[in-house]
Design a protein around this motif. Structure first.
Motif, short mmCIF file in Angstrom:
data_model
loop_
_atom_site.label_atom_id
_atom_site.label_comp_id
_atom_site.label_asym_id
_atom_site.label_seq_id
_atom_site.Cartn_x
_atom_site.Cartn_y
_atom_site.Cartn_z
N VAL A 48 0.85 -1.19 0.00
CA VAL A 48 0.00 0.00 0.00
C VAL A 48 0.88 1.24 0.00
CG1 VAL A 48 -1.71 1.33 1.29
CG2 VAL A 48 -1.86 -1.18 1.21
N TYR A 49 0.64 2.16 -0.93
CA TYR A 49 1.43 3.39 -1.02
C TYR A 49 0.65 4.55 -0.39
CZ TYR A 49 3.75 0.51 -4.50
OH TYR A 49 4.39 -0.52 -5.13
N VAL A 50 1.37 5.37 0.35
CA VAL A 50 0.76 6.50 1.05
C VAL A 50 1.21 7.80 0.38
CG1 VAL A 50 0.58 7.72 3.24
CG2 VAL A 50 0.74 5.21 3.22
N LEU B 159 2.32 5.54 -8.85
CA LEU B 159 2.15 4.09 -8.78
C LEU B 159 3.06 3.38 -9.77
CD1 LEU B 159 -1.72 3.78 -8.38
CD2 LEU B 159 0.02 3.39 -6.63
N ARG B 160 3.17 3.95 -10.98
CA ARG B 160 4.06 3.34 -11.98
C ARG B 160 5.50 3.36 -11.50
NH1 ARG B 160 0.82 6.27 -15.66
NH2 ARG B 160 2.41 7.90 -15.81
N LEU B 161 5.89 4.50 -10.92
CA LEU B 161 7.26 4.63 -10.42
C LEU B 161 7.53 3.62 -9.30
CD1 LEU B 161 9.96 6.12 -10.31
CD2 LEU B 161 8.92 7.75 -8.73
N ALA C 198 9.72 11.31 5.51
CA ALA C 198 10.67 10.58 6.35
C ALA C 198 9.99 9.48 7.16
CB ALA C 198 11.39 11.55 7.29
N VAL C 199 8.70 9.69 7.51
CA VAL C 199 8.01 8.69 8.33
C VAL C 199 7.33 7.62 7.48
CG1 VAL C 199 7.66 10.26 10.25
CG2 VAL C 199 5.91 10.09 8.46
N GLY C 200 7.51 7.68 6.15
CA GLY C 200 7.02 6.57 5.33
C GLY C 200 6.13 6.90 4.17
N ALA C 201 5.77 8.18 3.99
CA ALA C 201 4.93 8.53 2.84
C ALA C 201 5.72 8.34 1.55
CB ALA C 201 4.46 9.97 2.95
N ASP C 202 5.00 7.94 0.49
CA ASP C 202 5.65 7.70 -0.79
C ASP C 202 5.60 8.89 -1.73
OD1 ASP C 202 6.30 4.66 -0.73
OD2 ASP C 202 4.24 4.76 -0.02
#
Length: 246
Positions: free
Chosen positions: A4-6, A48-50, A24-28
């Motif tokens: 899952v991407y944030v 999403l493609r990246l 830094a805390v995990g967001a994409d």
């Protein structure tokens, strides 16, 4: 969950530090609004493609490392198999010399014969190791399929209580193959069939000519324009359980 991407979405001006903290805390990714919905979706799809490409590269790197490890293990196994085969050659040579010095009907000669048979079986195992390690280059030559198959199934340890029905077409041409590797493949199929029929049964082996189109339909590979020989092995054993078959 790593699949899952944030993406941070903000409709107010946010400082660079806040954006960096979020990433830094995990967001994409980070997207500022306002912007049209179509552009928003396009940016999310691009992200999403990246990320998908990054995951593919990461998986490829893992497989590359595994392949290197397997290659190293195979090289080591091949070296051990070569050394082991050299030792077997010395043992086999001395057994052969000892048999020549003893009467053929003596009990000692019979025991030496058993030892020789075991050494020959051990030598065949070294060939399997060499094949698995890919340090043994296939030796392609002309092979007569009926003769090779007959020689393979004539091995006493392959028969037992199983009846073997061999049916080879009369017009089979010679094929270009490594006879040892082909014999090994057939032997493995026959051994597996024997194990599936502990109380006996029938093992059918067929050989027939097939066209290029017939082969391509089965294996989905592009082949040269020439004739082929199909060898099929069928048994009436217990089969593979439904839970294991997939």
């Amino acid at each position: 969950y790593k699949g899952v991407y944030v993406v941070m979405l903000s409709s107010q001006h946010t400082s660079t530090d806040e954006q960096v903290d979020g990433l830094a805390v995990g967001a994409d990714g980070y997207i500022e609004r306002p912007l049209p919905n179509r552009e928003l979706m396009a940016r999310v799809e691009a992200l999403l493609r990246l990320k998908s490409e990054e995951e593919a590269l990461r998986r490829a790197e893992i497989w590359r490392m595994k392949a290197r490890h397997s290659e190293s293990v195979g090289t080591m196994a091949g070296g051990i198999a070569h050394d082991y085969n050299n030792l077997l050659s010395i043992i086999i040579g001395n057994i052969d010399l000892a048999q020549d010095l003893l009467p053929s009907t003596s009990l000692a000669n019979e025991h030496l014969g058993d030892a020789m048979a075991a050494c020959q079986w051990a030598r065949s195992l070294t060939h399997k190791f060499l094949t698995l390690s890919r340090s043994s280059v296939p030796r392609i030559t002309s092979v007569d399929v009926p003769s090779l198959v007959t020689g393979t199934i004539d091995d006493p340890k392959l028969n037992g209580d199983v009846h073997i029905h061999l049916e080879m077409a009369q017009d089979l041409p010679q094929i270009e193959a490594d006879p040892y590797l082909l014999q090994q493949a057939i032997s493995c199929l026959v051994e597996n069939a024997m194990e599936a029929m502990p109380h006996g049964g029938t093992l059918e082996i067929h050989g027939e000519r097939v066209s290029k189109n017939e082969v391509e339909a089965d294996i989905s590979l592009a082949l040269s324009d020439q004739g082929y020989v199909a060898i099929s092995v069928k048994d009436d054993g217990v089969g593979i359980s439904a839970g294991t078959l997939p």
